[in-house]
Scaffold this active site. Structure first.
Site, PDB file in Angstrom:
ATOM      1  N   ALA A 198       0.855  -1.191   0.000  1.00  0.00           N
ATOM      2  CA  ALA A 198       0.000   0.000   0.000  1.00  0.00           C
ATOM      3  C   ALA A 198       0.882   1.229   0.000  1.00  0.00           C
ATOM      4  CB  ALA A 198      -0.925   0.010   1.215  1.00  0.00           C
ATOM      5  N   GLY A 246       0.166   3.586  -6.671  1.00  0.00           N
ATOM      6  CA  GLY A 246       1.425   4.232  -7.029  1.00  0.00           C
ATOM      7  C   GLY A 246       2.174   3.480  -8.108  1.00  0.00           C
ATOM      8  N   GLU A 295      -5.652  -4.576  -8.879  1.00  0.00           N
ATOM      9  CA  GLU A 295      -5.442  -4.801  -7.448  1.00  0.00           C
ATOM     10  C   GLU A 295      -6.761  -4.785  -6.682  1.00  0.00           C
ATOM     11  OE1 GLU A 295      -0.918  -3.027  -6.793  1.00  0.00           O
ATOM     12  OE2 GLU A 295      -2.642  -1.674  -6.672  1.00  0.00           O
ATOM     13  N   LYS A 329       4.510   4.003   5.713  1.00  0.00           N
ATOM     14  CA  LYS A 329       3.229   4.059   5.009  1.00  0.00           C
ATOM     15  C   LYS A 329       2.051   4.340   5.950  1.00  0.00           C
ATOM     16  CE  LYS A 329       5.533   3.038   1.361  1.00  0.00           C
ATOM     17  NZ  LYS A 329       5.410   1.754   0.666  1.00  0.00           N
TER      18      LYS A 329
END
Length: 262
Positions: free
Chosen positions: A91, A104, A111, A129
Site C-alpha cells: 500500500a 502508485g 489490485e 506508510k
C-alpha cells in the site's frame, strides 16, 4: 547477504516473510504489485522450491505475473480462479482503520478487483506508510483516454465541494508520453494532501463518466503486517481488533537476496 539491504528494504522483506506464513498449500492467492509485493512473491517462490508449497497465484499486473513465473509459482487468471483464499499486496498509505491508498505502481484496477474477490486481504508495509489521515500520497484515479481532459476538469470541479486540503491534479507520465495501464487507460494523480472523508470521495469519484476506478481501498483490508529493519514485525487485525508484535530472523531469507533486484 541481508546486511547489504537498506533499512527500508529490510523492513519490506520482514513484512513479506511474515505474510508468506499465512499461505498454505492448495490456496489460490492474489499477488500484489510494487516493491514490497515483489518481496512477497520471492518469499513464496522460495517456499515453492524448498518446502513443496503448492499454490496458484493470480497476479495483479503483467510484471508481477512475470516475476511469479520466474520463481516457480503457477500463475492463473482470476476468471480461472473465480474466488481467492487470500490476497497479499502493498500500500502507498494506510490509516488506523486499515483504509488504504493504492495505485502508485499503476495497477490499482486489477489490485482492487483481485482484493475484493478474496476471503481476506493482507497488506504488507514498512512504518513509513502509516498515516493518521489519508491523502499525503497522491490519490491515483484511473480514467479512460477518451476525453480524459474533460474527466480531469470534472474531477477538479467536484473536489471543490470535497473535504480535502488540495485540489491539484496531474496526468501521470511515462517519460514524454502519458502512462498507460495494463488495461490501456491513463492515471490522474490527485494531490489532495488530506482526505477528510475517504468513503465519500471514493463513491463520488466512481460516479463520474470517464473514471474507471480510484485508489481508495475502503473496508477491503483485513490485516496489516508492518516490518521494521531490526527484525520486528507488527500484525494488526481489524476484525479481531488485535495488535501483536513478533520478531523474524533476517538470515532466513538469504537465498532470495542473491539475485533480487528492486
Amino acid at each position: 547477504m541481508s546486511s547489504d539491504l537498506s533499512p527500508i528494504d529490510k523492513a519490506k522483506f520482514i513484512s513479506a516473510k511474515r505474510a508468506a506464513q499465512f499461505v498454505e498449500s492448495g490456496m489460490k492467492v492474489g499477488l500484489g504489485t510494487g516493491s514490497t509485493a515483489a518481496w512477497l512473491v520471492r518469499c513464496l517462490g522460495e517456499m515453492v522450491r524448498d518446502d513443496g508449497l503448492r499454490i496458484k497465484g493470480v497476479p495483479t499486473s503483467t510484471r508481477t505475473a512475470e516475476l511469479a513465473r520466474q520463481v516457480g509459482i503457477e500463475v492463473i487468471s482470476l476468471d480461472e480462479a473465480r474466488w481467492l483464499d487470500l490476497t497479499i499486496d502493498g500500500a502507498d498509505e494506510f490509516d488506523g482503520d486499515l483504509n488504504l491508498i493504492k495505485g502508485g505502481g499503476g495497477a490499482l484496477l486489477q489490485e482492487k478487483i483481485v482484493a475484493t474477490a478474496s476471503d481476506q486481504m493482507i497488506v504488507i508495509s514498512d512504518a513509513s506508510k502509516e498515516v493518521e489521515t489519508l491523502g499525503a500520497f497522491p490519490l491515483p484515479v484511473e480514467v479512460i483516454p477518451f476525453g480524459w481532459q474533460t474527466t480531469r476538469a470534472l474531477i477538479e470541479e467536484t473536489l471543490v465541494s470535497m473535504d480535502v486540503l488540495g485540489r491539484d491534479t496531474a496526468l501521470r507520465m511515462n517519460g514524454a508520453v502519458p502512462y498507460v495501464t495494463d488495461e490501456g487507460n491513463h492515471i490522474l494523480d490527485l494531490h489532495l494532501r488530506r482526505i477528510g472523508n475517504a468513503r465519500q470521495l471514493a463513491l463520488v469519484l466512481n460516479q463520474m463518466p470517464g473514471v474507471v476506478e480510484n485508489g481508495l481501498f475502503i473496508d477491503i483490508c483485513d490485516r496489516v503486517i508492518m516490518g521494521f529493519a531490526d527484525g520486528r514485525v507488527e500484525l494488526r487485525d481489524i476484525n479481531e481488533g488485535t495488535v501483536d508484535t513478533e520478531r523474524i530472523d533476517l538470515t532466513e531469507g538469504a537465498n532470495i537476496f542473491a539475485d533480487f533486484t528492486d
